[in-house]
Design a protein around this motif. Structure first.
Motif, PDB file in Angstrom:
ATOM      1  N   ALA A  34      36.065  17.923  16.354  1.00  0.00           N
ATOM      2  CA  ALA A  34      34.643  17.676  16.579  1.00  0.00           C
ATOM      3  C   ALA A  34      34.229  16.355  15.945  1.00  0.00           C
ATOM      4  N   ILE A  35      33.204  15.744  16.520  1.00  0.00           N
ATOM      5  CA  ILE A  35      32.642  14.505  15.981  1.00  0.00           C
ATOM      6  C   ILE A  35      31.323  14.861  15.286  1.00  0.00           C
ATOM      7  N   SER A  36      31.191  14.397  14.068  1.00  0.00           N
ATOM      8  CA  SER A  36      29.993  14.716  13.291  1.00  0.00           C
ATOM      9  C   SER A  36      28.808  13.853  13.736  1.00  0.00           C
ATOM     10  N   GLY A  37      27.658  14.473  13.960  1.00  0.00           N
ATOM     11  CA  GLY A  37      26.418  13.720  14.162  1.00  0.00           C
ATOM     12  C   GLY A  37      26.204  13.145  15.555  1.00  0.00           C
ATOM     13  N   HIS A  38      27.161  13.344  16.466  1.00  0.00           N
ATOM     14  CA  HIS A  38      26.952  12.894  17.840  1.00  0.00           C
ATOM     15  C   HIS A  38      27.127  14.101  18.754  1.00  0.00           C
ATOM     16  N   GLY A  39      26.033  14.488  19.430  1.00  0.00           N
ATOM     17  CA  GLY A  39      26.157  15.679  20.258  1.00  0.00           C
ATOM     18  C   GLY A  39      24.910  15.959  21.062  1.00  0.00           C
ATOM     19  N   ASP A  40      24.984  16.988  21.871  1.00  0.00           N
ATOM     20  CA  ASP A  40      23.849  17.397  22.702  1.00  0.00           C
ATOM     21  C   ASP A  40      23.003  18.424  21.958  1.00  0.00           C
ATOM     22  N   ILE A  41      21.712  18.431  22.287  1.00  0.00           N
ATOM     23  CA  ILE A  41      20.838  19.460  21.724  1.00  0.00           C
ATOM     24  C   ILE A  41      20.398  20.378  22.865  1.00  0.00           C
ATOM     25  N   ILE A  42      20.742  21.632  22.693  1.00  0.00           N
ATOM     26  CA  ILE A  42      20.497  22.629  23.741  1.00  0.00           C
ATOM     27  C   ILE A  42      19.487  23.629  23.209  1.00  0.00           C
ATOM     28  N   SER A  43      18.481  23.854  23.985  1.00  0.00           N
ATOM     29  CA  SER A  43      17.442  24.793  23.556  1.00  0.00           C
ATOM     30  C   SER A  43      17.322  25.880  24.614  1.00  0.00           C
ATOM     31  N   LEU A  44      17.474  27.118  24.191  1.00  0.00           N
ATOM     32  CA  LEU A  44      17.456  28.237  25.139  1.00  0.00           C
ATOM     33  C   LEU A  44      16.269  29.143  24.820  1.00  0.00           C
ATOM     34  N   SER A  45      15.505  29.457  25.836  1.00  0.00           N
ATOM     35  CA  SER A  45      14.326  30.306  25.624  1.00  0.00           C
ATOM     36  C   SER A  45      14.321  31.450  26.636  1.00  0.00           C
ATOM     37  N   THR A  46      13.693  32.540  26.246  1.00  0.00           N
ATOM     38  CA  THR A  46      13.517  33.629  27.209  1.00  0.00           C
ATOM     39  C   THR A  46      12.562  33.138  28.309  1.00  0.00           C
ATOM     40  N   TYR A  47      12.706  33.727  29.507  1.00  0.00           N
ATOM     41  CA  TYR A  47      12.002  33.208  30.679  1.00  0.00           C
ATOM     42  C   TYR A  47      11.620  34.394  31.570  1.00  0.00           C
ATOM     43  N   ASN A  48      10.619  34.186  32.417  1.00  0.00           N
ATOM     44  CA  ASN A  48      10.117  35.324  33.186  1.00  0.00           C
ATOM     45  C   ASN A  48      10.819  35.554  34.538  1.00  0.00           C
ATOM     46  N   ARG A  49      11.923  34.806  34.775  1.00  0.00           N
ATOM     47  CA  ARG A  49      12.715  35.079  35.992  1.00  0.00           C
ATOM     48  C   ARG A  49      14.155  35.343  35.581  1.00  0.00           C
ATOM     49  N   ALA A  50      14.773  36.357  36.191  1.00  0.00           N
ATOM     50  CA  ALA A  50      16.137  36.750  35.811  1.00  0.00           C
ATOM     51  C   ALA A  50      17.131  35.599  36.011  1.00  0.00           C
ATOM     52  N   GLY A  51      18.157  35.572  35.191  1.00  0.00           N
ATOM     53  CA  GLY A  51      19.212  34.564  35.324  1.00  0.00           C
ATOM     54  C   GLY A  51      18.954  33.342  34.460  1.00  0.00           C
ATOM     55  N   ILE A  52      19.847  32.360  34.616  1.00  0.00           N
ATOM     56  CA  ILE A  52      19.781  31.130  33.814  1.00  0.00           C
ATOM     57  C   ILE A  52      19.124  30.017  34.641  1.00  0.00           C
ATOM     58  N   HIS A  53      18.129  29.388  34.061  1.00  0.00           N
ATOM     59  CA  HIS A  53      17.412  28.305  34.749  1.00  0.00           C
ATOM     60  C   HIS A  53      17.448  27.048  33.909  1.00  0.00           C
ATOM     61  N   LEU A  54      17.336  25.920  34.582  1.00  0.00           N
ATOM     62  CA  LEU A  54      17.297  24.650  33.863  1.00  0.00           C
ATOM     63  C   LEU A  54      15.855  24.221  33.661  1.00  0.00           C
ATOM     64  N   GLY A  55      15.534  23.760  32.445  1.00  0.00           N
ATOM     65  CA  GLY A  55      14.178  23.296  32.137  1.00  0.00           C
ATOM     66  C   GLY A  55      14.136  21.796  32.040  1.00  0.00           C
ATOM     67  N   ASN A  56      13.831  21.333  30.870  1.00  0.00           N
ATOM     68  CA  ASN A  56      13.643  19.921  30.615  1.00  0.00           C
ATOM     69  C   ASN A  56      14.983  19.237  30.325  1.00  0.00           C
ATOM     70  N   LEU A  57      15.389  18.291  31.177  1.00  0.00           N
ATOM     71  CA  LEU A  57      16.658  17.580  30.956  1.00  0.00           C
ATOM     72  C   LEU A  57      16.340  16.138  30.584  1.00  0.00           C
ATOM     73  N   THR A  58      16.720  15.740  29.367  1.00  0.00           N
ATOM     74  CA  THR A  58      16.454  14.367  28.928  1.00  0.00           C
ATOM     75  C   THR A  58      17.758  13.691  28.521  1.00  0.00           C
ATOM     76  N   GLY A  59      17.687  12.385  28.339  1.00  0.00           N
ATOM     77  CA  GLY A  59      18.889  11.631  27.953  1.00  0.00           C
ATOM     78  C   GLY A  59      19.694  11.260  29.187  1.00  0.00           C
ATOM     79  N   TYR A  60      21.020  11.237  29.054  1.00  0.00           N
ATOM     80  CA  TYR A  60      21.867  10.855  30.194  1.00  0.00           C
ATOM     81  C   TYR A  60      21.669  11.821  31.360  1.00  0.00           C
ATOM     82  N   SER A  61      21.812  11.275  32.545  1.00  0.00           N
ATOM     83  CA  SER A  61      21.577  12.047  33.766  1.00  0.00           C
ATOM     84  C   SER A  61      22.660  13.107  33.994  1.00  0.00           C
TER      85      SER A  61
END
Lengths: 307, 307
Positions: free
Chosen positions: A25-52
């Motif tokens: 692993a590389i220290s201090g360089h990485g993605d930040i992932i935030s997961l929240s409960t949501y009102n529709r079943a399954g996994i959905h994508l929210g706010n995507l920032t940084g590299y495309s």
């Protein structure tokens, strides 16, 4: 609404003598992932920032990984993922692995940890496999476990955390061009000489022994890649020059991370590592090759929750 | 007249995950080499007893090895070698290596040890190479160093003595038929899949780590050979049956030593080893296949002087 936010690190894979099986692993360089409960079943994508990255959840490594885990657990709740994508895709330092690992780790947390760490790897790999069908698990295991890891891709992604001496640092240079992992893998030879294989077996065996015994002379001799490095160096800017400089400045090795174009040195003592980073930075600047560079202890934390 | 007499052990090579690079000495089974000063310059062969070996000093592994060392040291004295050849040639347990190692070790002793142990290996290899031009040094290194050894054939035969847990034993069965190393090597594939290579890298890495940490579960999982075992099993009597029985009786592995036909198990605890030897002995007896069998600690002495 419940929320879990994690930092998931970039990682170096293919560590010299350990093609597809060693990473850290590389220290201090990485993605930040935030997961929240949501009102529709399954996994959905929210706010995507940084590299495309893909905003279709069927093609995004994070959502694919999390969805495969949700399916396995047969859970019908809904979750939404926000991603701060800090690792450039195609950099050779585990960009897709970091997102996949972050997503399954956060999902496991939010669900009250129904799965053990070693069970998470196969779901993270579902995300990793959309970018390359034969992806090995060295980046995923590094991002998940942290430190220096050995992964057996063939026995159900069995991971072993190796001892990583505290005073060993990695200096990483990423020339800013993108290499597709799948294309880079297709350039590799399908077969290698049995003799070369045996040669490589002795190098990785020596390396593992040197780590366990902090034998730096043996470590230096063993950090060799006879398998793929020679197939890839021509496509990597400044490789030969940087390698020469690295070895002249007492590094233990200089080699390609993943499929490239990122390259790394391992070197003992932080002051020497800082010095080496500055010297190679200068080579890139003078050669007008745009780049990013990183300095990290060999033993760095894997994915973890942040506030 | 000066005289040095040494015991030089048989050895198991190609230890499962370590094709051409891992080997260990066998306790109590070996050649006895006696070297005496002689009134004609160079290396001469004296009394050869036991199994038949060449009596022309240009074709005998012991004399070829000793002569190459004498040439290197530029010494014009004369020596005569008596050999009690107890290891059957073509048995797959390092017959030629034992004689080569015994000769150079005895010569170094009689000369007052002008060379260090690590310097002896390349001269012993001169003897080993007459039986097979591409012979690896795993048998030679085992007989010379004792214990469990890792040899890097490509970097000047660099040898690493690995930790060998005291309570691990090897059970060895040698069906009494001769297999020529050179022929057996020519049956091997010249090339292997890159994926298979990577697979084997993870096994040997796990094995070295398990040895250093006495992790027997990982050891059991790692003692696998994806490279050559499948090419050789058909020519080895009772292989599949003995392997099944070995694993059912809690061995860590069952595989081929060298090019075969000898095969070995590694197993924890001496009483279990004795039991396993008796069970496999019985299989050979009932199948009317003539054989020899041996029991040895994994950590056994290498070549040494005897009176």
């Amino acid at each position: 609404m419940k929320n879990v936010k994690v930092f998931s690190p970039a990682s170096v894979s293919n560590v010299c003598c350990g093609f597809d099986v060693l990473g850290f692993a590389i220290s201090g360089h990485g993605d930040i992932i935030s997961l929240s409960t949501y009102n529709r079943a399954g996994i959905h994508l929210g706010n995507l920032t940084g590299y495309s990255i893909p905003n279709d959840s069927r093609h995004n490594t994070a959502s694919v990984a999390a969805q495969s885990m949700l399916d396995y657990l047969n859970i019908r709740d809904g979750f939404i993922i926000d991603i701060e994508k800090n690792i450039k895709p195609g950099s050779g330092i585990g960009s897709s692995a970091a997102s996949s690992v972050g997503a399954v780790y956060a999902l496991n947390k939010i669900l009250g940890e129904p799965l053990k760490k070693e069970q998470l790897i196969k779901f993270a790999m579902q995300g990793e496999l959309i970018s390359s069908k034969s992806a090995p698990a060295d980046n995923v295991a590094s991002a998940l476990y942290g430190g220096l890891v050995l992964v057996n891709n063939f026995d159900n992604y069995r991971v072993t955390n190796l001892p990583a001496p505290n005073d060993i640092y990695a200096v990483i240079h990423h020339p800013l061009l993108e290499m597709k992992t799948s294309e880079s893998r297709s350039n590799l030879p399908k077969k290698v000489d049995l003799k070369t294989t045996s040669n490589q077996l002795s190098y990785i065996a020596e390396f593992i022994h040197s780590l366990n015994n902090e034998d730096y002379e043996l470590m230096r001799k063993s950090l060799k890649d006879c398998l793929v490095e020679h197939c890839r160096v021509d496509s990597i800017p400044l490789f030969n020059q940087a390698k020469r400089i690295s070895l002249e400045n007492s590094s233990l090795c200089y080699s390609i991370s993943g499929s490239g174009p990122s390259c790394f040195s391992l070197i003992k003592e932080k002051t020497k590592a800082v010095n080496l980073k500055n010297i190679i930075d200068k080579v890139f600047v003078e050669s007008k090759v745009k780049f990013n560079s990183y300095l990290t202890p060999l033993s760095s934390p894997g994915v973890h929750e942040i506030k």
